[in-house]
Write an enzyme that holds these catalytic residues in place. Structure first.
Site, mmCIF file in Angstrom:
data_model
loop_
_atom_site.group_PDB
_atom_site.id
_atom_site.type_symbol
_atom_site.label_atom_id
_atom_site.label_comp_id
_atom_site.label_asym_id
_atom_site.label_seq_id
_atom_site.Cartn_x
_atom_site.Cartn_y
_atom_site.Cartn_z
ATOM 1 N N TYR A 141 63.667 -31.004 -62.618
ATOM 2 C CA TYR A 141 62.479 -31.395 -63.377
ATOM 3 C C TYR A 141 62.622 -31.110 -64.872
ATOM 4 O O TYR A 141 62.037 -31.803 -65.693
ATOM 5 C CB TYR A 141 61.249 -30.632 -62.866
ATOM 6 C CG TYR A 141 60.482 -31.329 -61.785
ATOM 7 C CD1 TYR A 141 61.058 -31.567 -60.541
ATOM 8 C CD2 TYR A 141 59.166 -31.742 -61.997
ATOM 9 C CE1 TYR A 141 60.343 -32.189 -59.538
ATOM 10 C CE2 TYR A 141 58.445 -32.364 -60.991
ATOM 11 C CZ TYR A 141 59.030 -32.583 -59.773
ATOM 12 O OH TYR A 141 58.309 -33.197 -58.783
ATOM 13 N N LYS A 190 70.365 -27.202 -50.140
ATOM 14 C CA LYS A 190 71.348 -28.204 -49.736
ATOM 15 C C LYS A 190 72.718 -27.617 -50.079
ATOM 16 O O LYS A 190 73.495 -28.195 -50.851
ATOM 17 C CB LYS A 190 71.054 -29.524 -50.479
ATOM 18 C CG LYS A 190 71.874 -30.713 -50.032
ATOM 19 C CD LYS A 190 71.498 -31.234 -48.660
ATOM 20 C CE LYS A 190 72.467 -32.326 -48.240
ATOM 21 N NZ LYS A 190 72.281 -32.748 -46.834
ATOM 22 N N ASP A 222 67.352 -31.477 -45.455
ATOM 23 C CA ASP A 222 67.184 -32.643 -44.568
ATOM 24 C C ASP A 222 66.747 -32.196 -43.175
ATOM 25 O O ASP A 222 65.843 -32.774 -42.566
ATOM 26 C CB ASP A 222 68.470 -33.489 -44.510
ATOM 27 C CG ASP A 222 69.740 -32.676 -44.312
ATOM 28 O OD1 ASP A 222 69.677 -31.426 -44.316
ATOM 29 O OD2 ASP A 222 70.814 -33.298 -44.141
ATOM 30 N N ASP A 246 58.464 -30.254 -53.921
ATOM 31 C CA ASP A 246 57.549 -31.363 -54.194
ATOM 32 C C ASP A 246 57.496 -32.283 -52.976
ATOM 33 O O ASP A 246 56.429 -32.661 -52.503
ATOM 34 C CB ASP A 246 58.032 -32.130 -55.431
ATOM 35 C CG ASP A 246 57.153 -33.323 -55.742
ATOM 36 O OD1 ASP A 246 55.915 -33.162 -55.709
ATOM 37 O OD2 ASP A 246 57.697 -34.416 -55.997
ATOM 38 N N ASP A 250 54.285 -32.589 -49.776
ATOM 39 C CA ASP A 250 53.563 -33.811 -49.374
ATOM 40 C C ASP A 250 53.764 -34.052 -47.879
ATOM 41 O O ASP A 250 52.841 -34.437 -47.162
ATOM 42 C CB ASP A 250 54.062 -35.039 -50.143
ATOM 43 C CG ASP A 250 53.270 -35.299 -51.412
ATOM 44 O OD1 ASP A 250 52.826 -34.316 -52.038
ATOM 45 O OD2 ASP A 250 53.095 -36.480 -51.779
HETATM 46 C C1 IPM Z 1 52.812 -32.391 -57.705
HETATM 47 C C2 IPM Z 1 52.957 -33.704 -58.426
HETATM 48 C C3 IPM Z 1 53.635 -33.464 -59.763
HETATM 49 C C4 IPM Z 1 55.012 -32.905 -59.488
HETATM 50 C C5 IPM Z 1 53.696 -34.673 -60.701
HETATM 51 C C6 IPM Z 1 52.341 -35.282 -60.923
HETATM 52 C C7 IPM Z 1 54.352 -34.344 -62.002
HETATM 53 O O1 IPM Z 1 53.625 -34.627 -57.650
HETATM 54 O O2 IPM Z 1 52.153 -31.489 -58.244
HETATM 55 O O3 IPM Z 1 53.331 -32.265 -56.596
HETATM 56 O O4 IPM Z 1 55.950 -33.671 -59.231
HETATM 57 O O5 IPM Z 1 55.165 -31.678 -59.528
HETATM 58 MN MN MN Z 2 54.065 -33.917 -55.622
#
Ligand code: IPM
Ligand code: MN
Length: 368
Positions: A141, A190, A222, A246, A250
């Protein structure tokens, strides 16, 4: 006790969910005699429109001078064509860097009442309670060099880099969190391919010696991505680097049934930052149907980490559970059920009054 909080509603559904989080936060803090004051500022797309920059100077300054920052969401399709450094997301990344929090805590809990919202079978998610500790200030990042190269075959590149010190400090946070939970840390990397991951694994293994009571295992990312879906109940704390965290966080939302349920806290820096995991959801913005529970649960984390009001945080978390148990659901959780979905504001109000009930009941119980 006094607490000054900078509120950054941001874009899309951000303002709608943040309003409810502030409502619940104010009520819970009040019940515990904590005086909270809120100061609102812009970030992301709204800030670009109003001030020409995704993180205006005034916003950054206000955040640095407060005890905690509560953020909604940033981003929107109208900014997609802007270069990386000018997009709403870059405001959030710059804010994270300025605040200095390197450990992003992202819990994913399977709430029994909404088990039917998960695409996973109920027996798979039953009892799952995972805490992802995502490194937030390093890795691909932020590392340099990065950029585009023109020529006959244009290319682009990013750099994945980690220092030992960056790994050590976030590893400590993961082990300390595990102490308060089920004493298990799964470090995700990884290492079969990446040098950064080899350093990650070696460093985490070394830090683990300071926590003999914690069970540490290592998993490739993975493989972890699959196991998170097939055996979510086998995880306690997942410790991982920025990009893997990240993605996995999700994915972990399927355990809860909706991305709208997930909260996060970023700790370890000068000022801690609290934000729901979901994004600005432009497709449903402004309609009052977004799920505010992720933002509200982030407010609970704020009371826990920035105000040291553990009981107040638990009261909010219990209130969320009670409201779900009573059958109330926002649209993302309602999935064609007969009962009408509640609006963002209705959900906020329900949790607010449940917090008062939970606190009252517990106090009455302890008084007898
Ligand atoms: C998160 C989001 C952010 C990230 C974006 C919006 C920059 O996806 O907080 O997970 O990638 O960290
Ligand atoms: Mn995210």
């Amino acid at each position: 006790m006094k607490l000054h909080i900078t509120v950054l509603p941001g874009d899309g559904v951000g303002p709608e969910v943040t309003r409810e989080a502030v409502r619940v936060l104010r009520t819970a803090a009040d019940l515990y005699g904590c005086e909270v004051s809120f100061e609102e500022h812009t970030i992301g797309g709204v800030a670009i429109r109003e001030c020409g920059a995704p993180l205006p100077e005034a916003t950054a300054r206000a955040c640095m001078q407060s005890q905690a920052v509560l953020l909604g969401a940033v981003g929107g399709p109208e900014f997609d064509s802007l270069p990386a450094g000018q997009r709403p997301e870059s405001g959030l990344l710059a804010l994270r860097q300025a605040l200095g929090g390197y450990a992003n805590l992202r819990p994913a809990i399977a709430y029994g009442a909404i088990a039917d919202c998960s695409p996973l079978r109920p027996e798979i998610i039953k009892g799952a309670d995972v805490l992802i500790v995502r490194e937030l200030l390093g890795g691909i990042y932020f590392a340099e060099p990065r950029g585009f190269e023109s020529g006959s075959c244009p290319s682009a590149y990013n750099t994945m880099r980690y220092s030992e010190a960056e790994i050590e400090r976030v590893a400590h946070v993961a082990f300390q969190q595990a102490r308060m939970r089920h004493r298990k840390v799964t470090s995700v990397d990884k290492a079969n391919v990446l040098e950064t991951s080899q350093l990650w694994r070696k460093t985490v293994t070394r830090i683990a010696r300071e926590y003999p009571e914690i069970n540490l295992d290592h998993m490739y990312v993975d493989s972890c991505a699959m196991r998170l879906i097939t055996h979510p109940g086998s995880f306690d704390v997942i410790l991982t680097e920025n990009l893997f965290g990240d993605i996995l966080s999700d994915e972990a939302a399927v355990i809860s049934g909706s991305l709208g349920m997930l909260a996060s806290a970023t700790i370890g820096g000068k000022v801690d930052l609290y934000e729901p995991v979901h994004g600005s959801a432009p497709d449903i913005a402004g309609r009052g149907i977004a799920n505010p529970l992720g933002a509200i649960a982030s407010a609970a984390m704020l009371l826990r980490h920035s105000a040291r009001l553990e009981q107040a945080a638990r009261d909010i978390e219990d209130a969320i559970r009670e409201v779900l148990d009573a059958g109330h659901r926002t649209a993302d959780l309602s999935r064609g059920r007969a009962k009408r979905a509640v609006s963002t504001a209705e959900m906020g109000t329900l949790v607010e009054s449940a917090v008062a009930d939970v606190t009252d009941r517990r106090r009455a119980y302890h008084a007898v």
